[in-house]
Write a protein that holds these residues in place. Structure first.
Motif, PDB file in Angstrom:
ATOM      1  N   VAL A 204      11.384 -10.103 -32.521  1.00 18.48           N
ATOM      2  CA  VAL A 204      11.602 -10.389 -33.935  1.00 18.48           C
ATOM      3  C   VAL A 204      10.470 -11.274 -34.436  1.00 18.48           C
ATOM      4  CG1 VAL A 204      13.148 -11.376 -35.646  1.00 18.48           C
ATOM      5  CG2 VAL A 204      14.096 -10.181 -33.666  1.00 18.48           C
TER       6      VAL A 204
ATOM      7  N   TYR B   5       9.210 -13.256 -37.734  1.00 18.79           N
ATOM      8  CA  TYR B   5       9.676 -13.745 -39.032  1.00 18.79           C
ATOM      9  C   TYR B   5       8.498 -13.943 -39.990  1.00 18.79           C
ATOM     10  CZ  TYR B   5      14.185 -14.605 -36.824  1.00 18.79           C
ATOM     11  OH  TYR B   5      15.386 -14.458 -36.173  1.00 18.79           O
TER      12      TYR B   5
ATOM     13  N   LYS C 171       6.681  -7.650 -46.016  1.00 16.83           N
ATOM     14  CA  LYS C 171       7.656  -6.999 -45.150  1.00 16.83           C
ATOM     15  C   LYS C 171       7.875  -5.544 -45.555  1.00 16.83           C
ATOM     16  CE  LYS C 171      12.532  -7.138 -43.831  1.00 16.83           C
ATOM     17  NZ  LYS C 171      13.843  -7.814 -44.023  1.00 16.83           N
TER      18      LYS C 171
ATOM     19  N   ASP D  87      11.537  -9.707 -39.908  1.00 12.85           N
ATOM     20  CA  ASP D  87      12.653 -10.265 -40.673  1.00 12.85           C
ATOM     21  C   ASP D  87      12.118 -11.321 -41.635  1.00 12.85           C
ATOM     22  OD1 ASP D  87      14.701  -8.720 -39.757  1.00 12.85           O
ATOM     23  OD2 ASP D  87      15.416 -10.152 -38.259  1.00 12.85           O
TER      24      ASP D  87
END
Length: 238
Positions: free
Chosen positions: A161, A163, A170, A204
């Protein structure tokens, strides 16, 4: 460093101080155990061939900071998270000379950072989304390396993941369609799309106030600096 510090380059070196030697020593420390000074050292290293007493003053300021935080280090916990998590961030055109942005990333494992980096981007970004998108590619490259290394040691396979604090970047990384506003972006920065499509990395969103990689893109006020240090496991170890 002072928040929003802006130092200009001089035409030639006009100081007899051992500026280059000091920056080299600080860079060695920043690469090994002190990610909290990585941005400051990287910023000051731009003036190795064009420094004066002002640059020497700010370099010594980093030394004073290190003296006041000599008990700080990276603290890992054996019961911490065994999955690698990454954080990537970018400023936008903060350099007043060439208007290039800075990319910063860090990856955490077992409660502290295991990899970090900050560098000036090679091209001028036309928007904050573009700057974050280029920084995302740098983070994906490091994520692929760390995932392969961990898999070789532990034989674990999972999606890392990563961030990011920009919704536009994104969405851009997840959409391989042609965009008129991104047609000028170099091919090398579209690498992140392939990594995300192959589920090697998942991007994310994380708000800017909780983004520790912000420390690698700009100088911060004391409160935010200490907050991100604690988030990255850079604490008093004595």
């Amino acid at each position: 460093m002072e928040a929003k510090l802006n130092i200009v380059k001089k035409e030639s070196q006009i100081s007899d101080n051992p500026y280059q030697q000091l920056i080299g020593s600080l860079m060695y420390l920043a690469d090994l155990t002190r990610p909290d000074i990585a941005y400051s050292v990287g910023y000051l290293s731009q003036f190795n061939n064009c420094h004066n007493s002002e640059h020497w003053y700010y370099a010594k300021r980093v030394l004073r900071y290190l003296k006041g935080s000599k008990n700080v280090g990276l603290k890992y916990c054996k019961d911490g998270n065994v999955d690698i998590q990454g954080y990537v961030d970018s400023d936008w055109g903060s350099n007043s000379v060439d208007r290039k942005s800075y990319s910063g990333f860090c990856f955490m494992l077992s409660g502290s950072v295991i990899s970090w980096g900050c560098r000036k981007q090679k091209t001028v970004a036309l928007s904050s989304t573009e700057a974050e998108y280029m920084a995302l590619t740098e983070g994906c490259r490091e994520a692929v390396y760390l995932k392969n290394l961990q898999n070789e040691i532990t034989k674990r396979l999972y999606t890392i993941v990563l961030y990011n604090d920009n919704q536009g970047a994104k969405k851009l990384s997840a959409n391989p369609m042609f965009h008129n506003r991104t047609k000028h972006i170099d091919i090398r920065y579209h690498y992140c799309r392939e990594v995300i499509c192959n589920k090697i990395v998942k991007v994310d969103f994380l708000p800017t106030d909780d983004m520790p990689a912000d420390m690698f893109t700009k100088s911060l006020v004391l409160v935010k600096h200490r907050k991100f240090m604690n988030m990255m496991g850079i604490v008093n170890v004595l």
